[in-house]
Design a protein around this motif. Structure first.
Motif, PDB file in Angstrom:
ATOM      1  N   LEU A  70       0.810  -1.222   0.000  1.00  0.00           N
ATOM      2  CA  LEU A  70       0.000   0.000   0.000  1.00  0.00           C
ATOM      3  C   LEU A  70       0.846   1.276   0.000  1.00  0.00           C
ATOM      4  CD1 LEU A  70      -3.034  -0.911   2.291  1.00  0.00           C
ATOM      5  CD2 LEU A  70      -3.053  -0.442  -0.165  1.00  0.00           C
ATOM      6  N   PRO A  71       1.751   1.455   0.956  1.00  0.00           N
ATOM      7  CA  PRO A  71       2.557   2.693   0.915  1.00  0.00           C
ATOM      8  C   PRO A  71       3.496   2.742  -0.285  1.00  0.00           C
ATOM      9  CG  PRO A  71       3.350   1.214   2.639  1.00  0.00           C
ATOM     10  CD  PRO A  71       2.061   0.642   2.145  1.00  0.00           C
ATOM     11  N   LEU A  72       4.023   1.574  -0.687  1.00  0.00           N
ATOM     12  CA  LEU A  72       4.914   1.549  -1.849  1.00  0.00           C
ATOM     13  C   LEU A  72       4.161   1.915  -3.125  1.00  0.00           C
ATOM     14  CD1 LEU A  72       6.967  -1.701  -1.108  1.00  0.00           C
ATOM     15  CD2 LEU A  72       7.622   0.674  -0.681  1.00  0.00           C
ATOM     16  N   ALA A  73       2.927   1.398  -3.256  1.00  0.00           N
ATOM     17  CA  ALA A  73       2.113   1.727  -4.431  1.00  0.00           C
ATOM     18  C   ALA A  73       1.714   3.200  -4.430  1.00  0.00           C
ATOM     19  CB  ALA A  73       0.870   0.834  -4.478  1.00  0.00           C
ATOM     20  N   ALA A  74       1.438   3.731  -3.229  1.00  0.00           N
ATOM     21  CA  ALA A  74       1.105   5.157  -3.135  1.00  0.00           C
ATOM     22  C   ALA A  74       2.292   6.018  -3.567  1.00  0.00           C
ATOM     23  CB  ALA A  74       0.687   5.496  -1.706  1.00  0.00           C
ATOM     24  N   GLN A 113      -6.935  -6.855 -20.507  1.00  0.00           N
ATOM     25  CA  GLN A 113      -5.883  -7.561 -21.240  1.00  0.00           C
ATOM     26  C   GLN A 113      -4.499  -7.100 -20.796  1.00  0.00           C
ATOM     27  OE1 GLN A 113      -7.319  -6.367 -25.098  1.00  0.00           O
ATOM     28  NE2 GLN A 113      -8.133  -8.399 -25.551  1.00  0.00           N
ATOM     29  N   VAL A 114      -4.355  -5.798 -20.578  1.00  0.00           N
ATOM     30  CA  VAL A 114      -3.063  -5.259 -20.153  1.00  0.00           C
ATOM     31  C   VAL A 114      -2.684  -5.779 -18.775  1.00  0.00           C
ATOM     32  CG1 VAL A 114      -1.973  -3.126 -19.353  1.00  0.00           C
ATOM     33  CG2 VAL A 114      -3.074  -3.183 -21.579  1.00  0.00           C
ATOM     34  N   LEU A 115      -3.633  -5.789 -17.842  1.00  0.00           N
ATOM     35  CA  LEU A 115      -3.334  -6.271 -16.498  1.00  0.00           C
ATOM     36  C   LEU A 115      -3.049  -7.773 -16.496  1.00  0.00           C
ATOM     37  CD1 LEU A 115      -5.947  -4.228 -14.427  1.00  0.00           C
ATOM     38  CD2 LEU A 115      -3.483  -3.840 -14.621  1.00  0.00           C
ATOM     39  N   THR A 116      -3.744  -8.508 -17.362  1.00  0.00           N
ATOM     40  CA  THR A 116      -3.466  -9.941 -17.484  1.00  0.00           C
ATOM     41  C   THR A 116      -2.060 -10.177 -18.014  1.00  0.00           C
ATOM     42  OG1 THR A 116      -5.803 -10.431 -17.893  1.00  0.00           O
ATOM     43  CG2 THR A 116      -4.197 -12.091 -18.574  1.00  0.00           C
ATOM     44  N   MET A 117      -1.684  -9.419 -19.033  1.00  0.00           N
ATOM     45  CA  MET A 117      -0.337  -9.548 -19.593  1.00  0.00           C
ATOM     46  C   MET A 117       0.724  -9.184 -18.560  1.00  0.00           C
ATOM     47  SD  MET A 117       1.061  -8.058 -23.232  1.00  0.00           S
ATOM     48  CE  MET A 117       0.853  -6.339 -22.731  1.00  0.00           C
ATOM     49  N   MET A 118       0.435  -8.159 -17.759  1.00  0.00           N
ATOM     50  CA  MET A 118       1.362  -7.770 -16.701  1.00  0.00           C
ATOM     51  C   MET A 118       1.549  -8.896 -15.695  1.00  0.00           C
ATOM     52  SD  MET A 118       1.261  -6.721 -13.244  1.00  0.00           S
ATOM     53  CE  MET A 118      -0.421  -6.148 -13.039  1.00  0.00           C
ATOM     54  N   ALA A 119       0.454  -9.539 -15.288  1.00  0.00           N
ATOM     55  CA  ALA A 119       0.546 -10.647 -14.331  1.00  0.00           C
ATOM     56  C   ALA A 119       1.327 -11.820 -14.913  1.00  0.00           C
ATOM     57  CB  ALA A 119      -0.857 -11.094 -13.918  1.00  0.00           C
ATOM     58  N   LEU A 120       1.145 -12.073 -16.215  1.00  0.00           N
ATOM     59  CA  LEU A 120       1.864 -13.161 -16.873  1.00  0.00           C
ATOM     60  C   LEU A 120       3.362 -12.904 -16.945  1.00  0.00           C
ATOM     61  CD1 LEU A 120      -0.614 -13.914 -19.805  1.00  0.00           C
ATOM     62  CD2 LEU A 120      -0.099 -15.402 -17.852  1.00  0.00           C
ATOM     63  N   PRO A 264       5.697 -11.390  -1.629  1.00  0.00           N
ATOM     64  CA  PRO A 264       6.309 -10.541  -2.663  1.00  0.00           C
ATOM     65  C   PRO A 264       5.542 -10.568  -3.976  1.00  0.00           C
ATOM     66  CG  PRO A 264       7.605 -12.528  -2.340  1.00  0.00           C
ATOM     67  CD  PRO A 264       6.601 -12.488  -1.234  1.00  0.00           C
ATOM     68  N   ALA A 265       4.853 -11.661  -4.274  1.00  0.00           N
ATOM     69  CA  ALA A 265       4.085 -11.734  -5.520  1.00  0.00           C
ATOM     70  C   ALA A 265       2.958 -10.704  -5.524  1.00  0.00           C
ATOM     71  CB  ALA A 265       3.530 -13.140  -5.710  1.00  0.00           C
ATOM     72  N   VAL A 266       2.227 -10.618  -4.405  1.00  0.00           N
ATOM     73  CA  VAL A 266       1.138  -9.638  -4.310  1.00  0.00           C
ATOM     74  C   VAL A 266       1.694  -8.224  -4.365  1.00  0.00           C
ATOM     75  CG1 VAL A 266      -0.617  -8.698  -2.761  1.00  0.00           C
ATOM     76  CG2 VAL A 266      -0.445 -11.166  -3.088  1.00  0.00           C
ATOM     77  N   ALA A 267       2.785  -7.982  -3.657  1.00  0.00           N
ATOM     78  CA  ALA A 267       3.387  -6.642  -3.665  1.00  0.00           C
ATOM     79  C   ALA A 267       3.889  -6.280  -5.055  1.00  0.00           C
ATOM     80  CB  ALA A 267       4.533  -6.586  -2.657  1.00  0.00           C
ATOM     81  N   ALA A 268       4.516  -7.230  -5.740  1.00  0.00           N
ATOM     82  CA  ALA A 268       5.024  -6.969  -7.087  1.00  0.00           C
ATOM     83  C   ALA A 268       3.885  -6.687  -8.060  1.00  0.00           C
ATOM     84  CB  ALA A 268       5.842  -8.166  -7.576  1.00  0.00           C
ATOM     85  N   LEU A 269       2.791  -7.415  -7.923  1.00  0.00           N
ATOM     86  CA  LEU A 269       1.628  -7.160  -8.780  1.00  0.00           C
ATOM     87  C   LEU A 269       1.084  -5.756  -8.556  1.00  0.00           C
ATOM     88  CD1 LEU A 269      -0.274 -10.571  -8.537  1.00  0.00           C
ATOM     89  CD2 LEU A 269       0.818  -9.622 -10.571  1.00  0.00           C
ATOM     90  N   ALA A 270       1.034  -5.327  -7.296  1.00  0.00           N
ATOM     91  CA  ALA A 270       0.509  -3.991  -6.985  1.00  0.00           C
ATOM     92  C   ALA A 270       1.396  -2.897  -7.567  1.00  0.00           C
ATOM     93  CB  ALA A 270       0.383  -3.822  -5.474  1.00  0.00           C
ATOM     94  N   LEU A 271       2.713  -3.023  -7.387  1.00  0.00           N
ATOM     95  CA  LEU A 271       3.627  -2.007  -7.890  1.00  0.00           C
ATOM     96  C   LEU A 271       3.604  -1.936  -9.412  1.00  0.00           C
ATOM     97  CD1 LEU A 271       6.729  -2.547  -5.571  1.00  0.00           C
ATOM     98  CD2 LEU A 271       5.072  -0.694  -5.493  1.00  0.00           C
ATOM     99  N   ASN A 272       3.633  -3.091 -10.051  1.00  0.00           N
ATOM    100  CA  ASN A 272       3.639  -3.113 -11.513  1.00  0.00           C
ATOM    101  C   ASN A 272       2.297  -2.692 -12.090  1.00  0.00           C
ATOM    102  OD1 ASN A 272       6.268  -4.445 -12.844  1.00  0.00           O
ATOM    103  ND2 ASN A 272       5.934  -5.358 -10.841  1.00  0.00           N
ATOM    104  N   ALA A 273       1.228  -2.939 -11.336  1.00  0.00           N
ATOM    105  CA  ALA A 273      -0.091  -2.513 -11.806  1.00  0.00           C
ATOM    106  C   ALA A 273      -0.164  -1.000 -11.906  1.00  0.00           C
ATOM    107  CB  ALA A 273      -1.181  -3.040 -10.871  1.00  0.00           C
ATOM    108  N   VAL A 274       0.477  -0.295 -10.960  1.00  0.00           N
ATOM    109  CA  VAL A 274       0.479   1.170 -11.010  1.00  0.00           C
ATOM    110  C   VAL A 274       1.181   1.656 -12.277  1.00  0.00           C
ATOM    111  CG1 VAL A 274       1.335   3.263  -9.899  1.00  0.00           C
ATOM    112  CG2 VAL A 274       0.361   1.427  -8.516  1.00  0.00           C
TER     113      VAL A 274
END
Length: 301
Positions: A70-74, A113-120, A264-274
């Motif tokens: 949360l704070p890292l994504a902010a 589609q973009v978020l799916t590609m990011m997760a992949l 770390p997977a959830v955190a990485a998804l959040a950061l990359n999603a931003v």
């Protein structure tokens, strides 16, 4: 310049691919990275999934990752604001470089589609960097230590883990920095143009009846802009590398602290999603602008 031309051709081909084709490519590449990571981890007697399993511990780790993210994504969201660009000018150049790299892949894609590609991309890389990568580096360092001193380093697991994580962060940071750095062809082109600026502006001055003093000032201004551009690109590449290295360090510490890759997977998804959301927004705005321009051009005809 040949490499730049090849890159432009490849980007053009990727941009023309359908969203379904891009997703299929992401699935294939993600699958290859995942299989490779699992094989490496298994050979080194490391859990290839980093502790993830259908249990309460994984859910707890995922919640921990979300809380840390949360704070890292902010902070990451703030980095895309005009205030951040004003405070750290190199950030704008980092984002411009990211846009240039990702634009072909994001073109013609929807949000889902973009978020799916990011997760992949993110999830297989998380497997590669931590369970597989950390095990591989620690095994290599331990083997080297045994060859040098004749004694194993397994008893110094904490130091091995710290060293492996730091090395991983450095490699990732250098890789990201090289992505955004000035290529050899670009550097040679700018230096050649700056070297020939006096001759060029003297020729222009002759054609447009400009005084030699004005031509000299124009050449000096061009050289200043060229050197400023090289310096700006260098600062942007260093900043991008530092951000990536810090991200990897934070995610690695999260994995070691929880013992479960879900964190770390959830955190990485959040950061990359931003970042992905912001980059895709820029691509959508550019596509809308082109569509309006084409529409107005068709209407005038």
């Amino acid at each position: 310049m040949q490499r730049d031309g090849e890159d432009e051709l490849l980007n053009s081909l990727v941009e023309q691919e359908t969203p379904e084709s891009k997703l299929q490519t992401s699935v294939i590449l993600g699958g290859v990275v995942t299989v490779g990571s699992v094989i490496v981890s298994s050979l080194l007697a490391q859990d290839p999934w980093g502790g993830v399993g259908p249990n309460v511990e994984t859910l707890t780790a995922a919640a921990t990752g979300a809380a840390v993210a949360l704070p890292l994504a902010a902070l990451r969201m703030w980095s895309w604001t005009p205030a951040a660009a004003q405070a750290v000018p190199a950030l704008q150049d980092v984002h411009d470089g990211q846009l240039e790299l990702h634009r072909p892949w994001l073109a013609s894609m929807g949000r889902g589609q973009v978020l799916t590609m990011m997760a992949l991309e993110v999830l297989p890389l998380t497997l590669l960097l931590f369970p597989a990568g950390q095990a591989g580096i620690k095994a290599g360092v331990a083997m080297y230590g045994q060859l040098i001193s004749g004694a194993g380093l397994q008893s110094q697991e904490v130091y091995l883990s710290a060293l492996a994580l730091v090395l991983t962060a450095l490699v990732c940071g250098v890789g990201r920095s090289l992505e955004l750095s000035v290529s050899e062809e670009e550097y040679d082109l700018v230096q050649t143009a700056a070297k020939n600026a006096d001759r060029y502006y003297r020729t222009v001055a002759t054609d447009v009846h400009t005084s030699p003093a004005e031509a000299s000032r124009a050449a000096e201004a061009f050289r200043f802009v060229a050197q400023a551009w090289l310096q700006t690109r260098g600062e942007a590449s260093l900043l991008a590398g530092a951000i990536t290295a810090a991200d990897v360090l934070a995610l690695g510490c999260l994995w070691y602290a929880t013992g479960n890759l879900a964190a770390p997977a959830v955190a990485a998804l959040a950061l990359n999603a931003v970042d992905t959301w912001q980059l895709h927004s820029l691509v959508l705005r550019r596509e809308a602008k082109v569509a309006r321009h084409n529409g107005s051009g068709s209407g005038s005809n």
